[in-house]
Design a protein around this motif. Structure first.
Motif, mmCIF file in Angstrom:
data_model
loop_
_atom_site.group_PDB
_atom_site.id
_atom_site.type_symbol
_atom_site.label_atom_id
_atom_site.label_comp_id
_atom_site.label_asym_id
_atom_site.label_seq_id
_atom_site.Cartn_x
_atom_site.Cartn_y
_atom_site.Cartn_z
ATOM 1 N N LEU A 141 37.448 33.658 32.538
ATOM 2 C CA LEU A 141 36.735 33.761 31.274
ATOM 3 C C LEU A 141 36.638 35.221 30.876
ATOM 4 C CD1 LEU A 141 33.771 31.229 31.726
ATOM 5 C CD2 LEU A 141 35.792 30.956 30.278
ATOM 6 N N ASP A 142 36.897 35.523 29.607
ATOM 7 C CA ASP A 142 36.760 36.876 29.072
ATOM 8 C C ASP A 142 36.578 36.785 27.561
ATOM 9 O OD1 ASP A 142 36.936 39.497 28.213
ATOM 10 O OD2 ASP A 142 38.522 40.025 29.616
ATOM 11 N N PRO A 143 35.339 36.578 27.090
ATOM 12 C CA PRO A 143 35.110 36.373 25.659
ATOM 13 C C PRO A 143 35.241 37.641 24.804
ATOM 14 C CG PRO A 143 33.036 36.366 26.859
ATOM 15 C CD PRO A 143 34.113 36.419 27.885
ATOM 16 N N ILE A 144 35.620 38.753 25.409
ATOM 17 C CA ILE A 144 35.928 39.947 24.618
ATOM 18 C C ILE A 144 37.430 40.032 24.364
ATOM 19 C CG2 ILE A 144 35.963 42.476 24.621
ATOM 20 C CD1 ILE A 144 33.348 42.525 26.038
ATOM 21 N N VAL A 145 38.233 39.958 25.427
ATOM 22 C CA VAL A 145 39.683 40.145 25.298
ATOM 23 C C VAL A 145 40.396 38.839 24.984
ATOM 24 C CG1 VAL A 145 41.768 40.875 26.533
ATOM 25 C CG2 VAL A 145 39.628 42.132 26.842
ATOM 26 N N GLU A 169 34.034 30.802 26.710
ATOM 27 C CA GLU A 169 35.224 31.383 26.090
ATOM 28 C C GLU A 169 34.883 32.178 24.839
ATOM 29 O OE1 GLU A 169 37.165 27.590 25.761
ATOM 30 O OE2 GLU A 169 38.721 28.168 27.184
ATOM 31 N N ARG A 170 33.818 31.799 24.188
ATOM 32 C CA ARG A 170 33.269 32.558 23.058
ATOM 33 C C ARG A 170 31.800 32.838 23.368
ATOM 34 N NH1 ARG A 170 36.574 32.276 18.481
ATOM 35 N NH2 ARG A 170 38.184 30.651 18.593
ATOM 36 N N THR A 171 31.414 34.098 23.366
ATOM 37 C CA THR A 171 30.028 34.457 23.700
ATOM 38 C C THR A 171 29.574 35.596 22.806
ATOM 39 O OG1 THR A 171 30.350 33.817 26.021
ATOM 40 C CG2 THR A 171 28.486 35.257 25.532
ATOM 41 N N SER A 172 28.457 35.408 22.156
ATOM 42 C CA SER A 172 27.887 36.435 21.289
ATOM 43 C C SER A 172 26.565 36.928 21.873
ATOM 44 C CB SER A 172 27.641 35.864 19.889
ATOM 45 O OG SER A 172 26.614 34.875 19.935
#
Length: 497
Positions: free
Chosen positions: A34-38, A58-61
């Protein structure tokens, strides 16, 4: 008259230290691709060890993290996300398994500079370059007093911001970011009885407006001494200097045949990297930046964290509940037939091929290929006056065009030794280990002038501070015309000798 120096003043004079706190995250919330930035919205190209807020996907704010039910960090309201590649051992047959972590991860918040601002809402950043397989500067690092403009480019500073410290608690500690590559298996077996500590410093100079950028780096920059020093033009806003430490128990594989590789297929360490998404309550973080000035580094010494500190057991209970179904067949811990996500091992020194993201956890079809030659750089120090050789350049060719797994096929060539200017000190022979043994340090000296001693830790370095009582004698020669005046002002500066 007699006086005793205060701890804070003495510490600042002796070490040049700035206030800081270290946030222990003693358990990981997940080991997953998991890497919600890259890799937003898809499975990441490689595995990560993840700490912090549980609402990570997978998407994190920022708002997602603030809604986390728990955190694996000691302060229960630090819902930030901290993640790095995981370290794996590749056996001679190609099977892999994760190296055990020791104590989770420490995130240092160093308060260096003036007018520091808390990380803003939605702030996120990446440090390091996953595809890097070489170090372009002199080896070892010149002393900062001798740094040239080439040493202070953002590329050079970013490479120097990574460190791998050999851990041996029976010896003196190595300084933070001492070496920038992962030592060889033989070196680790012989010298690092307590594992290896991976370190990375994030840039702390911000452009004051963007919370992210297309490459996740361009909105921030390193000051010219990595942690301290001057910020470049356009990046004058100072943020806390964020520094990660993670200890890996490489000694668990002592005597076993194989090598260590990071989850992104990097056996050199030059491609080590880290990610951060802010999950703090901004007001709380700003208050801590303003007020948590203790040199102990303990979160217990910050009043803004009091009453909200978790035990290690509580931290260990926090896990990411629902991992994406695309990762159902992943086995990032192993033993497995290859690295999680079917990642090939790439030695360099050329820039590594980009990894594919969005994989569905299929059984690896490519086993990591080990080289009979030394696959990682070494660094030797003969004496303080001898030349220092750093080996980090290899001639390479792919072992298989289809596999894209790279092996070393020729002997490494040493880089030129660094020659310091006459005014700069020569590199000294380093010591090997991680925690200073100060148990038997004397608490007083023969004349009784040392009142007490204390210690504190900053970015992995242990400092001992002695508070000494100093007797000061002031002699005043009284002018003749004042001899008969009982209330003469004898302590004016112009009458002291």
């Amino acid at each position: 008259m007699k006086s005793a120096a205060s701890l804070s003043v003495a510490a600042a004079l002796l070490s040049g230290a700035d206030a800081f706190w270290r946030m222990p995250c003693t358990s990981r919330t997940a080991l997953a691709r998991l890497d919600p930035i890259v890799d937003v919205g898809v499975a990441s190209s490689h595995g990560h060890t993840i700490h912090g807020g549980s609402n990570f996907a997978e998407r994190t704010s920022y708002d997602d993290l603030r809604k986390s039910e728990c955190t694996s960090c000691q302060f229960s309201d630090d819902k930030s996300a901290y993640w790095t590649p995981s370290l794996h051992f590749v056996h001679d047959g190609g099977s892999t398994e994760i190296v055990p972590q020791i104590g989770g991860m420490l995130a240092y918040y160093q308060l260096i500079g003036t007018n520091l601002k808390a990380f803003p809402k939605d702030f996120q950043a990446v440090a390091g370059d996953s595809r890097l397989r070489n170090f372009t500067g002199p080896v070892p690092d010149p002393p900062t007093s001798a740094w040239t403009d080439d040493d202070m480019t953002q590329v050079s500073l970013g490479q120097k911001a990574i460190g791998f410290n050999c851990m041996n608690y029976n010896k003196n500690p190595e300084p933070s970011r001492y070496r920038h590559f992962l030592p060889s298996k033989d070196y680790l077996d012989e010298n690092c009885a307590d594992g290896i500590r991976a370190e990375i410093m994030f840039p702390s100079c911000w452009n004051g407006k963007d919370t992210d950028s297309p490459d996740h780096r361009s909105h921030i920059a390193y000051p010219n001494n990595i942690a301290g020093g001057q910020c470049p033009p356009g990046f004058e806003t100072r943020l806390p200097s964020l520094f990660y430490e993670t200890i890996w128990n490489t000694n668990a594989f002592k005597g076993k045949s194989g090598q260590f590789v990071w989850s992104n297929g990097d056996p050199t360490g030059y491609g080590y990297h880290a990610d951060f998404i802010n999950g703090w309550n901004i007001d709380t973080l700003q208050a801590a930046v303003n007020d948590c000035t203790s040199l102990s580094g303990l979160v217990e010494d910050c009043p803004h964290f009091a009453g909200s500190l978790q035990t290690q057991a509580q931290q260990g209970e926090c896990k990411i509940k629902d991992l994406p179904k695309a990762l159902d067949n992943d086995d990032c811990a192993g033993p497995a037939k290859g690295l999680c996500g079917n990642v090939p091992v790439q030695y360099g020194p050329g820039y590594a091929n980009a990894l594919k993201n969005g994989g569905h956890g299929k059984e690896p079809t490519v086993k990591p290929t080990l080289s009979s030659a030394a696959p990682v750089p070494t660094q030797s120090y003969a004496s303080a006056k001898s030349k220092v050789e750093g080996v980090d350049v290899y001639n390479v060719q792919p072992s298989s065009a289809a596999a894209s797994v790279y092996i070393v096929v020729a002997a490494a060539k040493p880089t030129p030794a660094y020659k310091a200017s006459p005014a700069a000190p020569e590199p000294i022979k380093p010591t090997v280990t991680v925690a200073a043994d100060i148990k038997n340090a004397p608490k007083t000296n023969e004349d009784g002038s040392i009142l007490s001693t204390t210690t504190y830790t900053s970015a992995g370095t242990v400092y001992e501070v002695a508070i000494k009582e100093v007797a000061v004698t002031v002699t005043v020669e009284e002018p003749a015309k004042y001899k008969n005046r009982r209330h003469a002002h004898l302590h004016r500066k112009d009458r002291l000798h």
